[in-house]
Design a protein around this motif. Structure first.
Motif, PDB file in Angstrom:
ATOM      1  N   THR A   1      10.195  39.184 -27.215  1.00 22.88           N
ATOM      2  CA  THR A   1      10.147  40.211 -28.504  1.00 22.88           C
ATOM      3  C   THR A   1      11.569  40.566 -28.453  1.00 22.88           C
ATOM      4  O   THR A   1      12.237  40.799 -29.793  1.00 22.88           O
ATOM      5  CB  THR A   1       9.432  41.356 -27.732  1.00 22.88           C
ATOM      6  OG1 THR A   1       8.228  40.887 -27.671  1.00 22.88           O
ATOM      7  CG2 THR A   1       9.721  42.584 -28.738  1.00 22.88           C
ATOM      8  N   SER A   2      12.558  40.519 -27.542  1.00 23.52           N
ATOM      9  CA  SER A   2      13.739  40.921 -27.561  1.00 23.52           C
ATOM     10  C   SER A   2      14.613  39.753 -28.621  1.00 23.52           C
ATOM     11  O   SER A   2      15.549  40.145 -29.169  1.00 23.52           O
ATOM     12  CB  SER A   2      14.565  41.192 -26.280  1.00 23.52           C
ATOM     13  OG  SER A   2      15.889  41.031 -26.020  1.00 23.52           O
TER      14      SER A   2
ATOM     15  N   ARG B   1       1.508  32.776 -32.051  1.00 25.69           N
ATOM     16  CA  ARG B   1       1.654  32.822 -30.884  1.00 25.69           C
ATOM     17  C   ARG B   1       2.259  31.675 -30.186  1.00 25.69           C
ATOM     18  O   ARG B   1       3.160  31.699 -29.332  1.00 25.69           O
ATOM     19  CB  ARG B   1       0.743  33.310 -30.073  1.00 25.69           C
ATOM     20  CG  ARG B   1       0.366  34.796 -30.114  1.00 25.69           C
ATOM     21  CD  ARG B   1      -1.032  34.911 -29.776  1.00 25.69           C
ATOM     22  NE  ARG B   1      -1.609  36.327 -29.643  1.00 25.69           N
ATOM     23  CZ  ARG B   1      -2.537  36.808 -29.274  1.00 25.69           C
ATOM     24  NH1 ARG B   1      -3.560  36.198 -29.357  1.00 25.69           N
ATOM     25  NH2 ARG B   1      -2.736  37.981 -29.415  1.00 25.69           N
TER      26      ARG B   1
ATOM     27  N   SER C   1       6.744  38.438 -22.212  1.00 28.25           N
ATOM     28  CA  SER C   1       6.675  38.841 -23.441  1.00 28.25           C
ATOM     29  C   SER C   1       7.781  39.836 -24.082  1.00 28.25           C
ATOM     30  O   SER C   1       7.975  39.593 -25.247  1.00 28.25           O
ATOM     31  CB  SER C   1       5.145  39.814 -23.668  1.00 28.25           C
ATOM     32  OG  SER C   1       4.909  40.060 -24.831  1.00 28.25           O
ATOM     33  N   ARG C   2       8.213  40.631 -23.174  1.00 29.18           N
ATOM     34  CA  ARG C   2       9.108  41.587 -23.327  1.00 29.18           C
ATOM     35  C   ARG C   2      10.364  40.646 -23.850  1.00 29.18           C
ATOM     36  O   ARG C   2      11.103  40.913 -24.884  1.00 29.18           O
ATOM     37  CB  ARG C   2       9.598  42.406 -22.375  1.00 29.18           C
ATOM     38  CG  ARG C   2       8.696  43.687 -22.378  1.00 29.18           C
ATOM     39  CD  ARG C   2       9.238  44.442 -21.175  1.00 29.18           C
ATOM     40  NE  ARG C   2       8.419  44.505 -20.101  1.00 29.18           N
ATOM     41  CZ  ARG C   2       7.396  45.518 -19.973  1.00 29.18           C
ATOM     42  NH1 ARG C   2       7.168  46.119 -20.894  1.00 29.18           N
ATOM     43  NH2 ARG C   2       6.652  45.214 -18.891  1.00 29.18           N
TER      44      ARG C   2
ATOM     45  N   ILE D   1      13.314  37.914 -30.612  1.00 29.24           N
ATOM     46  CA  ILE D   1      12.887  37.943 -31.912  1.00 29.24           C
ATOM     47  C   ILE D   1      13.866  39.259 -32.586  1.00 29.24           C
ATOM     48  O   ILE D   1      14.343  38.842 -33.617  1.00 29.24           O
ATOM     49  CB  ILE D   1      11.577  38.273 -32.271  1.00 29.24           C
ATOM     50  CG1 ILE D   1      10.847  36.855 -31.690  1.00 29.24           C
ATOM     51  CG2 ILE D   1      11.304  38.667 -33.640  1.00 29.24           C
ATOM     52  CD1 ILE D   1       9.161  37.207 -31.543  1.00 29.24           C
ATOM     53  N   GLY D   2      13.759  40.098 -31.915  1.00 31.16           N
ATOM     54  CA  GLY D   2      14.653  41.298 -32.457  1.00 31.16           C
ATOM     55  C   GLY D   2      15.871  41.417 -32.719  1.00 31.16           C
ATOM     56  O   GLY D   2      16.634  41.935 -33.547  1.00 31.16           O
TER      57      GLY D   2
ATOM     58  N   THR E   1      12.477  33.378 -34.524  1.00 32.00           N
ATOM     59  CA  THR E   1      11.448  33.959 -35.204  1.00 32.00           C
ATOM     60  C   THR E   1      10.047  33.288 -34.937  1.00 32.00           C
ATOM     61  O   THR E   1      10.109  32.154 -34.086  1.00 32.00           O
ATOM     62  CB  THR E   1      11.771  33.582 -36.798  1.00 32.00           C
ATOM     63  OG1 THR E   1      11.777  32.346 -37.159  1.00 32.00           O
ATOM     64  CG2 THR E   1      12.860  34.308 -37.074  1.00 32.00           C
ATOM     65  N   GLN E   2       9.233  34.017 -35.262  1.00 30.53           N
ATOM     66  CA  GLN E   2       7.742  33.613 -34.646  1.00 30.53           C
ATOM     67  C   GLN E   2       6.666  33.621 -35.631  1.00 30.53           C
ATOM     68  O   GLN E   2       6.587  34.352 -36.725  1.00 30.53           O
ATOM     69  CB  GLN E   2       7.150  34.821 -33.633  1.00 30.53           C
ATOM     70  CG  GLN E   2       6.378  34.097 -32.597  1.00 30.53           C
ATOM     71  CD  GLN E   2       5.971  35.279 -31.752  1.00 30.53           C
ATOM     72  OE1 GLN E   2       6.076  36.589 -32.092  1.00 30.53           O
ATOM     73  NE2 GLN E   2       5.524  35.153 -30.631  1.00 30.53           N
TER      74      GLN E   2
ATOM     75  N   ARG F   1       1.161  32.597 -22.604  1.00 33.27           N
ATOM     76  CA  ARG F   1       2.307  33.280 -22.117  1.00 33.27           C
ATOM     77  C   ARG F   1       1.907  33.272 -20.556  1.00 33.27           C
ATOM     78  O   ARG F   1       2.988  33.184 -19.816  1.00 33.27           O
ATOM     79  CB  ARG F   1       2.167  34.814 -22.349  1.00 33.27           C
ATOM     80  CG  ARG F   1       2.366  34.893 -23.831  1.00 33.27           C
ATOM     81  CD  ARG F   1       4.005  34.674 -24.160  1.00 33.27           C
ATOM     82  NE  ARG F   1       4.175  34.940 -25.663  1.00 33.27           N
ATOM     83  CZ  ARG F   1       4.097  33.915 -26.511  1.00 33.27           C
ATOM     84  NH1 ARG F   1       3.777  32.807 -26.303  1.00 33.27           N
ATOM     85  NH2 ARG F   1       4.353  34.409 -27.969  1.00 33.27           N
TER      86      ARG F   1
END
Lengths: 251, 251
Positions: free
Chosen positions: B200-201, B213, B196-197, B203-204, B209-210, B181
């Motif tokens: 995450t967003s 890492r 990172s944020r 993915i949300g 998808t993850q 990262r």
DNA sequence: CGTTAACTTGAATTTTGTCAATGCCTGTGG
DNA sequence: CCACAGGCATTGACAAAATTCAAGTTAACG
């Protein structure tokens, strides 16, 4: 829209690379082509146009830029006398090119340009070197855009302009800014307001002074160099123009 | 630090330019040189070192970067198999080069490399084209850094990685991220937290998808392309709202 | 000289960065 | 092969920097 002011705005155009060109410089390829003029603000070509020509800037300043889908503009470079425009090895131009000031250029067909380069073992390394220089300043610009704050960007930019004036390495303290605040903003990844505020702040602290919107004078060079954030003030790094290169490249 | 996982992390290395190389590709210059290995995280050279060698990446991924005076790092590029490192026409390297993953390279002396290139009318245009490509992606990166927001940067980057996997133009939806990262942040002009944020967003919202890492999968390619902000798919040309000047064109 | 685009300035807002704590891979060593 | 440690990544609360919106001001060009 920003045409020829009566002020020294143009004086910059005359100087630059012309004098420092080697006996048989890249410019010689263009020397028999007629000079064409473009008014300030007018386009040389657009991204996506058939890349039929290569241009040599003879006088004035160009901006090259891309436009994102929603209209945001990113200026990726300003071109000065001696610079080449449109050398991309592609069928279409990769960016837009417009005159910032009134501009004089020479035009060469892309095909014949490549031939000429390919046939001349003297010109080839010069073009190659120019590309490497371009790559080096592109990297510097990426560092600026990726890690410097507004003040560092403005200071770096003003010092870059200052360096352009002289053909050797001396920075001039009298800096002419041929482009508008919007051009600066779109080159530095800022807004017009942030550019304006930052310059105002530099003036307020006596680091620079202003004589009209397009002419500033550096009063505290050491401070400027420090604020530009490159660290090494007196680095032997890119003495930028010719002569610092490796003496290899035979042929 | 980041060594060879047992996962497909390496598979990327094998592919790339090798297959699409012309009969007598640039790689042929290096083909008789022995393969050298560098562990993940180890340096090939530092900015300012005597630029005695040119490298060809055979396997793995490199990062090239500069460091500002106070330690800020800006990664200006990631290099993959088939890429050349250290071609600068300067006496000293202009940037640092480090292995991101375990890396295999071939080494060539700068002087002989230039000789070889200059003597071969077949290799010359290949090198030239490579430089032009490099310049083109440098400009794209400047656009990203100068005008895109965090989400657009991340999406652009992931799509770039996706494009690298296949030798043709098809994007793969399974994307391997070989770097950390922090590397991403320093390349995209962001912080590690913002990277990172943003991921995450994404993915949300079910856009990606993850799986660990270093491996993501693109679930909504159309959305990704739109979020990348290039607006590339449908360009009816001048969306240039306020930037299109009237086509004066004197002289 | 007047018009108008370019620039400056201010206040509110947004985005991203900073600091800090927690969680989770990854590769090491048992 | 598994457990564990430490590095890497995520998450949250807050701060800072830059953008946005909105007036004003200046100066360039006709």
């Amino acid at each position: 829209m920003h045409s020829a002011s009566s002020l020294p705005r143009q004086t910059m155009s005359t100087s630059q690379t012309a004098a420092s060109q080697p006996a048989l410089g890249l410019a010689s390829v263009f020397s028999d082509k007629p000079i064409e003029q473009f008014a300030a603000g007018s386009p040389l070509f657009w991204e996506g146009d058939q890349a039929k020509h290569v241009f040599e800037v003879v006088e004035g300043v160009l901006r090259i830029f891309k436009i994102l889908g929603d209209g945001r503009r990113a200026i990726t470079g300003f071109l000065y006398p001696g610079d080449l425009v449109g050398v991309s090895m592609r069928a279409a131009y990769l960016y837009n090119a417009e005159a910032v000031t009134p501009v004089k250029v020479r035009r060469f067909s892309s095909v014949s340009f490549q031939e000429a380069i390919n046939l001349s073992p003297e010109l080839r390394p010069q073009l190659f070197a120019k590309l490497c220089d371009e790559m080096a300043s592109a990297q510097d610009q990426m560092v600026l855009l990726s890690r410097k704050n507004a003040e560092e960007r403005i200071c770096s930019f003003l010092l870059l302009l200052a360096k352009r004036v002289s053909r050797d390495n001396n920075l001039s303290t009298e800096v002419e800014i041929p482009m508008t605040r919007l051009d600066m903003a779109d080159y530095l990844g800022l807004t017009i307001e942030t550019v304006s505020r930052t310059i105002t702040s530099l003036i307020g602290r006596g680091i620079i002074t202003q004589a009209g919107r397009h002419d500033i004078s550096i009063k505290k060079l050491d401070t400027m160099l420090r604020l530009a954030g490159n660290g090494e003030v007196d680095e032997p790094r890119a003495s930028s123009r010719e002569y610092s290169r490796q003496a290899v490249w035979p042929s």
